[in-house]
Design an enzyme around this catalytic site. Sequence first.
Site, PDB file in Angstrom:
ATOM      1  N   LYS A  23       9.513 -45.679 -22.861  1.00  0.00           N
ATOM      2  CA  LYS A  23      10.331 -46.464 -23.809  1.00  0.00           C
ATOM      3  C   LYS A  23      11.733 -45.865 -23.912  1.00  0.00           C
ATOM      4  CE  LYS A  23       9.768 -45.537 -28.317  1.00  0.00           C
ATOM      5  NZ  LYS A  23      10.951 -45.102 -29.072  1.00  0.00           N
ATOM      6  N   ASN A  24      11.796 -44.528 -24.039  1.00  0.00           N
ATOM      7  CA  ASN A  24      13.089 -43.886 -24.315  1.00  0.00           C
ATOM      8  C   ASN A  24      13.968 -43.734 -23.084  1.00  0.00           C
ATOM      9  OD1 ASN A  24      12.255 -43.843 -26.913  1.00  0.00           O
ATOM     10  ND2 ASN A  24      11.778 -41.658 -26.983  1.00  0.00           N
ATOM     11  N   ARG A  94      17.033 -48.170 -34.388  1.00  0.00           N
ATOM     12  CA  ARG A  94      18.148 -47.236 -34.318  1.00  0.00           C
ATOM     13  C   ARG A  94      18.741 -47.162 -32.926  1.00  0.00           C
ATOM     14  NH1 ARG A  94      19.742 -43.609 -36.331  1.00  0.00           N
ATOM     15  NH2 ARG A  94      19.719 -42.396 -34.416  1.00  0.00           N
ATOM     16  N   CYS A 118      15.487 -43.043 -41.029  1.00  0.00           N
ATOM     17  CA  CYS A 118      14.092 -43.502 -40.985  1.00  0.00           C
ATOM     18  C   CYS A 118      13.242 -42.378 -41.570  1.00  0.00           C
ATOM     19  CB  CYS A 118      13.695 -43.809 -39.536  1.00  0.00           C
ATOM     20  SG  CYS A 118      13.668 -42.349 -38.526  1.00  0.00           S
ATOM     21  N   ARG A 123      19.191 -39.372 -39.422  1.00  0.00           N
ATOM     22  CA  ARG A 123      19.556 -39.926 -38.106  1.00  0.00           C
ATOM     23  C   ARG A 123      21.028 -40.364 -38.021  1.00  0.00           C
ATOM     24  NH1 ARG A 123      14.657 -41.520 -35.666  1.00  0.00           N
ATOM     25  NH2 ARG A 123      15.748 -41.364 -33.680  1.00  0.00           N
ATOM     26  N   PRO A 124      21.987 -39.495 -38.354  1.00  0.00           N
ATOM     27  CA  PRO A 124      23.399 -39.893 -38.260  1.00  0.00           C
ATOM     28  C   PRO A 124      23.815 -40.099 -36.803  1.00  0.00           C
ATOM     29  CG  PRO A 124      23.235 -37.536 -38.606  1.00  0.00           C
ATOM     30  CD  PRO A 124      21.830 -38.075 -38.707  1.00  0.00           C
ATOM     31  N   ILE A 125      24.984 -40.723 -36.617  1.00  0.00           N
ATOM     32  CA  ILE A 125      25.510 -40.850 -35.242  1.00  0.00           C
ATOM     33  C   ILE A 125      26.895 -40.209 -35.158  1.00  0.00           C
ATOM     34  CG2 ILE A 125      24.160 -42.915 -34.640  1.00  0.00           C
ATOM     35  CD1 ILE A 125      26.717 -44.561 -35.094  1.00  0.00           C
ATOM     36  N   ASP A 126      27.131 -39.206 -35.990  1.00  0.00           N
ATOM     37  CA  ASP A 126      28.453 -38.547 -36.010  1.00  0.00           C
ATOM     38  C   ASP A 126      28.825 -37.957 -34.650  1.00  0.00           C
ATOM     39  OD1 ASP A 126      26.213 -36.846 -36.768  1.00  0.00           O
ATOM     40  OD2 ASP A 126      27.663 -35.228 -36.936  1.00  0.00           O
ATOM     41  N   LEU A 127      27.850 -37.421 -33.920  1.00  0.00           N
ATOM     42  CA  LEU A 127      28.169 -36.808 -32.614  1.00  0.00           C
ATOM     43  C   LEU A 127      28.549 -37.887 -31.595  1.00  0.00           C
ATOM     44  CD1 LEU A 127      25.336 -34.103 -32.459  1.00  0.00           C
ATOM     45  CD2 LEU A 127      27.714 -33.830 -33.227  1.00  0.00           C
ATOM     46  N   ASP A 307       8.628 -35.207 -30.165  1.00  0.00           N
ATOM     47  CA  ASP A 307       7.817 -36.433 -30.182  1.00  0.00           C
ATOM     48  C   ASP A 307       6.335 -36.165 -29.925  1.00  0.00           C
ATOM     49  OD1 ASP A 307      10.294 -38.665 -28.697  1.00  0.00           O
ATOM     50  OD2 ASP A 307      10.094 -37.761 -30.676  1.00  0.00           O
ATOM     51  N   VAL A 329      13.950 -30.020 -34.666  1.00  0.00           N
ATOM     52  CA  VAL A 329      14.840 -31.101 -34.211  1.00  0.00           C
ATOM     53  C   VAL A 329      15.160 -32.094 -35.319  1.00  0.00           C
ATOM     54  CG1 VAL A 329      15.079 -33.006 -32.562  1.00  0.00           C
ATOM     55  CG2 VAL A 329      14.048 -30.840 -31.833  1.00  0.00           C
ATOM     56  N   ARG A 399       5.512 -50.217 -31.639  1.00  0.00           N
ATOM     57  CA  ARG A 399       6.879 -50.061 -31.140  1.00  0.00           C
ATOM     58  C   ARG A 399       6.908 -49.174 -29.904  1.00  0.00           C
ATOM     59  NH1 ARG A 399      11.183 -48.761 -35.765  1.00  0.00           N
ATOM     60  NH2 ARG A 399      12.400 -48.582 -33.848  1.00  0.00           N
TER      61      ARG A 399
HETATM   62  C1  EPZ Z   1      15.874 -39.778 -29.152  1.00  0.00           C
HETATM   63  O1  EPZ Z   1      16.356 -40.075 -30.445  1.00  0.00           O
HETATM   64  C2  EPZ Z   1      14.518 -40.462 -29.057  1.00  0.00           C
HETATM   65  N1  EPZ Z   1      14.683 -41.906 -29.213  1.00  0.00           N
HETATM   66  C3  EPZ Z   1      13.586 -39.922 -30.145  1.00  0.00           C
HETATM   67  O2  EPZ Z   1      12.304 -40.527 -29.952  1.00  0.00           O
HETATM   68  C4  EPZ Z   1      13.441 -38.412 -29.944  1.00  0.00           C
HETATM   69  O3  EPZ Z   1      12.645 -37.883 -30.987  1.00  0.00           O
HETATM   70  C5  EPZ Z   1      14.829 -37.751 -29.979  1.00  0.00           C
HETATM   71  O4  EPZ Z   1      15.686 -38.362 -28.972  1.00  0.00           O
HETATM   72  C6  EPZ Z   1      14.760 -36.258 -29.702  1.00  0.00           C
HETATM   73  O5  EPZ Z   1      14.164 -36.022 -28.482  1.00  0.00           O
HETATM   74  C7  EPZ Z   1      15.148 -42.625 -28.166  1.00  0.00           C
HETATM   75  O6  EPZ Z   1      15.445 -42.098 -27.107  1.00  0.00           O
HETATM   76  C8  EPZ Z   1      15.281 -44.100 -28.383  1.00  0.00           C
HETATM   77  P1  EPZ Z   1      18.897 -37.048 -31.068  1.00  0.00           P
HETATM   78  P2  EPZ Z   1      17.898 -39.707 -30.830  1.00  0.00           P
HETATM   79  O7  EPZ Z   1      20.227 -37.701 -31.136  1.00  0.00           O
HETATM   80  O8  EPZ Z   1      18.789 -39.922 -29.667  1.00  0.00           O
HETATM   81  C9  EPZ Z   1      20.653 -35.120 -35.015  1.00  0.00           C
HETATM   82  C10 EPZ Z   1      10.349 -41.661 -30.576  1.00  0.00           C
HETATM   83  O9  EPZ Z   1       9.394 -41.359 -31.307  1.00  0.00           O
HETATM   84  N2  EPZ Z   1      21.856 -35.893 -34.703  1.00  0.00           N
HETATM   85  O10 EPZ Z   1      18.609 -36.095 -29.958  1.00  0.00           O
HETATM   86  O11 EPZ Z   1      18.220 -40.384 -32.101  1.00  0.00           O
HETATM   87  C11 EPZ Z   1      19.519 -36.025 -35.447  1.00  0.00           C
HETATM   88  O12 EPZ Z   1      19.627 -36.321 -36.822  1.00  0.00           O
HETATM   89  C12 EPZ Z   1      11.770 -41.349 -31.005  1.00  0.00           C
HETATM   90  O13 EPZ Z   1      10.232 -42.210 -29.462  1.00  0.00           O
HETATM   91  C13 EPZ Z   1      22.994 -35.710 -35.472  1.00  0.00           C
HETATM   92  O14 EPZ Z   1      23.010 -34.921 -36.412  1.00  0.00           O
HETATM   93  O15 EPZ Z   1      17.744 -38.133 -31.094  1.00  0.00           O
HETATM   94  C14 EPZ Z   1      18.292 -35.203 -35.132  1.00  0.00           C
HETATM   95  O16 EPZ Z   1      18.057 -34.291 -36.187  1.00  0.00           O
HETATM   96  C15 EPZ Z   1      11.801 -40.687 -32.378  1.00  0.00           C
HETATM   97  N3  EPZ Z   1      24.107 -36.446 -35.192  1.00  0.00           N
HETATM   98  C16 EPZ Z   1      18.715 -34.444 -33.876  1.00  0.00           C
HETATM   99  O17 EPZ Z   1      20.149 -34.497 -33.836  1.00  0.00           O
HETATM  100  C17 EPZ Z   1      24.136 -37.337 -34.145  1.00  0.00           C
HETATM  101  O18 EPZ Z   1      25.198 -37.967 -33.917  1.00  0.00           O
HETATM  102  C18 EPZ Z   1      18.167 -35.037 -32.591  1.00  0.00           C
HETATM  103  O19 EPZ Z   1      18.643 -36.347 -32.495  1.00  0.00           O
HETATM  104  C19 EPZ Z   1      22.970 -37.510 -33.373  1.00  0.00           C
HETATM  105  C20 EPZ Z   1      21.840 -36.774 -33.653  1.00  0.00           C
END
Ligand code: EPZ
Length: 428
Positions: A23-24, A94, A118, A123-127, A307, A329, A399
């Site tokens: 999926k991811n 998201r 969630c 789950r911010p997108i600041d980065l 995960d 994480v 999902r």
């Molecule tokens: C991806 O989410 C996966 N989803 C998640 O899988 C997975 O748990 C995660 O990567 C970590 O491996 C998809 O690929 C669709 P991150 P993503 O950005 O990209 C923080 C599942 O069950 N962060 O690596 O959202 C964030 O809050 C899902 O299949 C910021 O602070 O994960 C988290 O604490 C759940 N600012 C950490 O980083 C940002 O701009 C990891 O997030 C982005 C992230």
Amino acid sequence: MRSKMIIRGGKSLNGEVTTQGAKNAALPVIAAALLLKGKTLKVKHVPKLEDIYTMADLLRQLGVEVRHVDHSMVLSVPEDLCWETPKALVSKMRASSLVLGPLLARMGKAILPLPGGCAIGSRPIDLHLKGLTKLGAEIDLVHGAVHAQAKELKGTRIYLDFPSVGATENIMMAAVFAKGETIIENAAREPEITNLADALKLMGCKIEGVGTGIIHVEGTDNLNETEVEIIPDRIEAGTFMVAGAITRGKVKVKNVMLEHIDATLAKLEETGINIEIEQNAVTVDARDCKMKGVSLKTLPYPGFPTDMQPQFTALMTIAEGTSVIKETVFESRFLHISELKCMGANIELQGNTAIVNGVSKLKGAEVRATDLRAGAALVLAGLAAEDETTVYGLGHIRRGYENFEDKLRSLGGEVEELPSEENGDSKW
Ligand code: EPZ
């Protein structure tokens, strides 16, 4: 229609199961289709999941013609795209944020309602936004939506404070049409990112260093249509390996890329169960063997995957001894703990660490899934428990797991899905 799963536990799972496409990996590859102009992208081994259909609907709203042909998708992208994403779809998933980078690269502008948090965190997108800004985008927040525009994106060096999967994917896609070279440092190294990069290379992008933490993207001005394949789902594979282990059965998981599941395999072996490796399959044999508690810390790839943390925590509830599970994480990925304790698990939460003391048996109960992997973990616990468990919130599971019940039944699991009148017969 809301539904619930009734699980009659206590039987060991035995047999073979084949994993779906990841999926991811599929979600960012589908979003990358937006980079094409008047061309078609064909994607094979796409799982049939709610999230995939949501992403398909989102691309349709942007003007893409999307066709599903069994486990393939054909995406025909027009010359011109809409650049405003509908709030209803973005708040549903998201991962919709993954259209931001390609839309900005292709159209020079994008409007994205901020995806909500969630159950597992804010789950911010600041980065994501910081990286796009460094590439030259102007980003404003207007009524809770990101308004991004850029006359031109210029290649640059971007350092990620955290190796975010989504931020790495969005920035990599945005850099495809930037002028010059972009270097992403402290980039995420997950296999799903390598799958995306391979797809972009097949479209004609020049990308180096994926999987090393430092990614180089050479801007280009045109891409060609192509056909890409999605890698097997390493988290689904790990989930079924735990299903065999927690029920003391023997389960063979096929269609596995071994190099993607090293950490999960290592931790399962550490518990003392037997693991047999073949070229692209793994057999877990937990029949008549002691399973001891092991400790772990979730980390970005290649560390132990977050995960897999809920599923492994469920396994440790019936292992011998104490396990210390640290989640580094996400800030609140322990909502499954209270549900597992309803089933008799002995777990103490201390901040982002769960101390699990193994018990001899779990007991059936009514429990609720709060997110995708927590839901899977509760089903696994129900399969191991005595008597009957009811799991509410199956929408979360649908999902991410294709034919989850059918696959469990094919291994001997007694599971049944029933409609759930949420008021009255549910736990809440
Ligand atoms: C991806 O989410 C996966 N989803 C998640 O899988 C997975 O748990 C995660 O990567 C970590 O491996 C998809 O690929 C669709 P991150 P993503 O950005 O990209 C923080 C599942 O069950 N962060 O690596 O959202 C964030 O809050 C899902 O299949 C910021 O602070 O994960 C988290 O604490 C759940 N600012 C950490 O980083 C940002 O701009 C990891 O997030 C982005 C992230």
